[in-house]
Structure formats: C-alpha cells, structure tokens
Motif scaffolding. Structure first.
Motif, short mmCIF file in Angstrom:
data_model
loop_
_atom_site.label_atom_id
_atom_site.label_comp_id
_atom_site.label_asym_id
_atom_site.label_seq_id
_atom_site.Cartn_x
_atom_site.Cartn_y
_atom_site.Cartn_z
N GLU A 130 21.29 -20.28 -36.89
CA GLU A 130 20.84 -21.08 -38.01
C GLU A 130 19.50 -21.74 -37.70
O GLU A 130 19.12 -21.93 -36.56
CB GLU A 130 21.86 -22.17 -38.35
CG GLU A 130 21.94 -23.29 -37.33
CD GLU A 130 22.91 -24.40 -37.74
OE1 GLU A 130 23.68 -24.22 -38.70
OE2 GLU A 130 22.89 -25.46 -37.08
N ARG B 64 21.27 -19.25 -47.42
CA ARG B 64 21.07 -20.70 -47.46
C ARG B 64 22.36 -21.41 -47.84
O ARG B 64 23.01 -21.08 -48.82
CB ARG B 64 20.00 -21.08 -48.47
CG ARG B 64 19.88 -22.61 -48.57
CD ARG B 64 18.58 -23.07 -49.12
NE ARG B 64 18.53 -24.53 -49.06
CZ ARG B 64 17.45 -25.23 -49.31
NH1 ARG B 64 16.32 -24.61 -49.62
NH2 ARG B 64 17.48 -26.53 -49.25
N CYS C 297 14.52 -19.82 -47.32
CA CYS C 297 15.02 -19.12 -46.14
C CYS C 297 14.33 -17.75 -46.06
O CYS C 297 14.01 -17.15 -47.08
CB CYS C 297 16.53 -18.91 -46.22
SG CYS C 297 17.47 -20.45 -46.05
N SER D 154 16.14 -24.89 -43.49
CA SER D 154 15.40 -24.28 -44.58
C SER D 154 14.08 -25.05 -44.76
O SER D 154 13.93 -26.16 -44.27
CB SER D 154 16.22 -24.36 -45.87
OG SER D 154 16.49 -25.71 -46.18
N TRP E 194 18.50 -14.02 -44.60
CA TRP E 194 19.21 -15.24 -44.21
C TRP E 194 19.88 -15.83 -45.44
O TRP E 194 19.41 -15.66 -46.56
CB TRP E 194 18.25 -16.26 -43.60
CG TRP E 194 17.59 -15.83 -42.34
CD1 TRP E 194 16.77 -14.76 -42.17
CD2 TRP E 194 17.70 -16.45 -41.05
NE1 TRP E 194 16.35 -14.68 -40.86
CE2 TRP E 194 16.90 -15.70 -40.15
CE3 TRP E 194 18.39 -17.58 -40.56
CZ2 TRP E 194 16.78 -16.03 -38.80
CZ3 TRP E 194 18.26 -17.91 -39.22
CH2 TRP E 194 17.47 -17.14 -38.35
N CYS F 152 19.47 -22.38 -43.09
CA CYS F 152 19.43 -20.93 -43.26
C CYS F 152 20.30 -20.32 -42.15
O CYS F 152 20.16 -20.69 -40.99
CB CYS F 152 18.02 -20.40 -43.12
SG CYS F 152 16.81 -21.18 -44.21
#
Ligand SMILES: [Ca+2]
Ligand SMILES: [Ca+2]
Length: 226
Positions: free
Chosen positions: A222, A99, A93, A225, A97, A104
């Motif tokens: 969001e 995870r 990430c 990732s 941010w 993320c």
C-alpha cells in the motif's frame, strides 16, 4: 541488448511523482500487454504511454531508443536500478492499484518471504498494508475473495521484537481493531520456533494469523493516495 534505463518519476519534472492522465489523449488502443516502439527520448515515450489506453508505465532502453509501454502493474518485476513511471488514475492511485479511503493497494501476483515482501513493496514506494479499520479490511477481503490466485497475504505487522506484543510496521500497536482467527496468535510457525509475522489466509476466510516470517505468501502493498 542495451542497458535498460528505468527512470523514476519523483526525480524528474512530472506531476507529484505520477503522471497525470489526460482523457483527451486516450485515443489509441493497443491489443497486446506490451507495446514496443522506438522514440527519440523517454519523454516522447511518456507521451506515447499517455496516448495508450491502459498504459501503466514505461521502460525506456536508451541504447536502442526502445520505448516499452506496459499495460499491467500486477506482474511487474521490481528493478533494483529503479524504476517506473506510473500513470495516475482519476482516483489518485496508479493504474493497477485499488483505492480505499486514502490508501492505494496492490495485490502483486508473486510469492515471497515476509522480508522479501517488504523489499518488493518498497521498490514501488509502498509498504506492507496495515489494516486499522473494518472498512479497509472488508475492502481487502472483497478483492481477495474474487482474485482466485490469492491464497495468503502478508500484512505489515509482527511481534518479532517482543513476543506477544503485536505492532504495525509503522509503530502503532495492533490493538483496537483486529481480525485474529479463533486461536490466533498462537506463536506456532511451520518449521520454525516462532510465528512472528502477520498474514491473512484464505484457509481461515481471510481472518488474521501469525506464522513464520520465512513462509512464502503474497505481499499486500500500500501507499497513500494523492
Ligand atoms: Ca510470535
Ligand atoms: Ca498461528
């Protein structure tokens, strides 16, 4: 003042849309949130950011060769002309941010309508968060409860296209896992005829509620990732 050139990673030759963090280069610790210097090119600026512990992204002002290293994502103001280079952490990430699972998450310290929030997230190549299981929900609540500036968080769900039929923005129905507060959804919106947007509110212990989409809350953004 010159023109500010923001360069977005996906369109140049950097790794998978993000910079790779190289631990061996983390040998310089600045003492301010912003560090400005002059560099010959944006690539040199990228390297300087890599050498700066905590540098999240850069903006490069081409006309004056100014390289600005930013240490935080949280108060980042999206630029319509796009964009930033994120520095990726080891967890896949960008820095700033969080995870959880393969996602993320970021909790920007801004207050916007639901539609403005969609745009805000989009400018970070993100969407409003969709919560489809309890692990993710509990993770979000855990962060929300310790970040005192958080009051209400927009999520990516609504019943705007068909009253009473709640859908995540990705198209999935909001069924199965839900965290509605006791009387929600009740289609009651302050100063509006409808409550068609989904948020989680501190006043209901971060359970879910419906409210008017024009109300002002913080986006919860969001993206996947790496
Ligand atoms: Ca509704
Ligand atoms: Ca409601």
């Amino acid at each position: 003042m010159g023109i500010i050139l923001y360069v977005t990673c996906p369109y140049i030759d950097c790794l998978e849309g993000y910079w790779k963090l190289s631990a061996s280069l983390r040998n310089y610790l600045p003492d301010s949130d912003l560090v400005t210097t002059t560099t010959a090119s944006y690539k040199t600026c990228m390297i300087l950011c890599l050498m700066t512990d905590g540098c999240c992204f850069i903006s490069y002002i081409a006309s004056s060769s100014e390289c600005v290293r930013h240490r935080k994502m949280l108060n980042y103001t999206p630029q319509t002309s796009s964009s930033v280079w994120n520095l990726m952490k080891d967890d896949g990430c960008p820095c700033g941010w969080y995870r959880v699972q393969t996602t993320c998450l970021i909790f920007p310290n801004v207050y916007l309508t639901r539609d403005e929030s969609l745009v805000y997230c989009q400018r970070m190549d993100a969407t409003l968060a969709e919560i489809i299981n309890d692990e993710k929900y509990q993770f979000i609540v855990g962060i929300a409860k310790v970040k005192t500036e958080i009051t209400d968080l927009w999520l990516g769900g609504s019943d705007i296209s068909n009253e009473g039929t709640w859908l995540w923005n990705s198209g999935l129905p909001i069924t199965g896992f839900t965290k509605w507060s006791s009387s929600a959804p009740d289609n009651y919106g302050k100063n509006t005829n409808n409550a068609d947007c989904l948020y989680m509110g501190s006043w209901i212990d971060f359970y879910w509620d419906d409210c008017g989409c024009a109300e002002i809350k913080s986006p919860l953004c969001e993206k996947p990732s790496l």
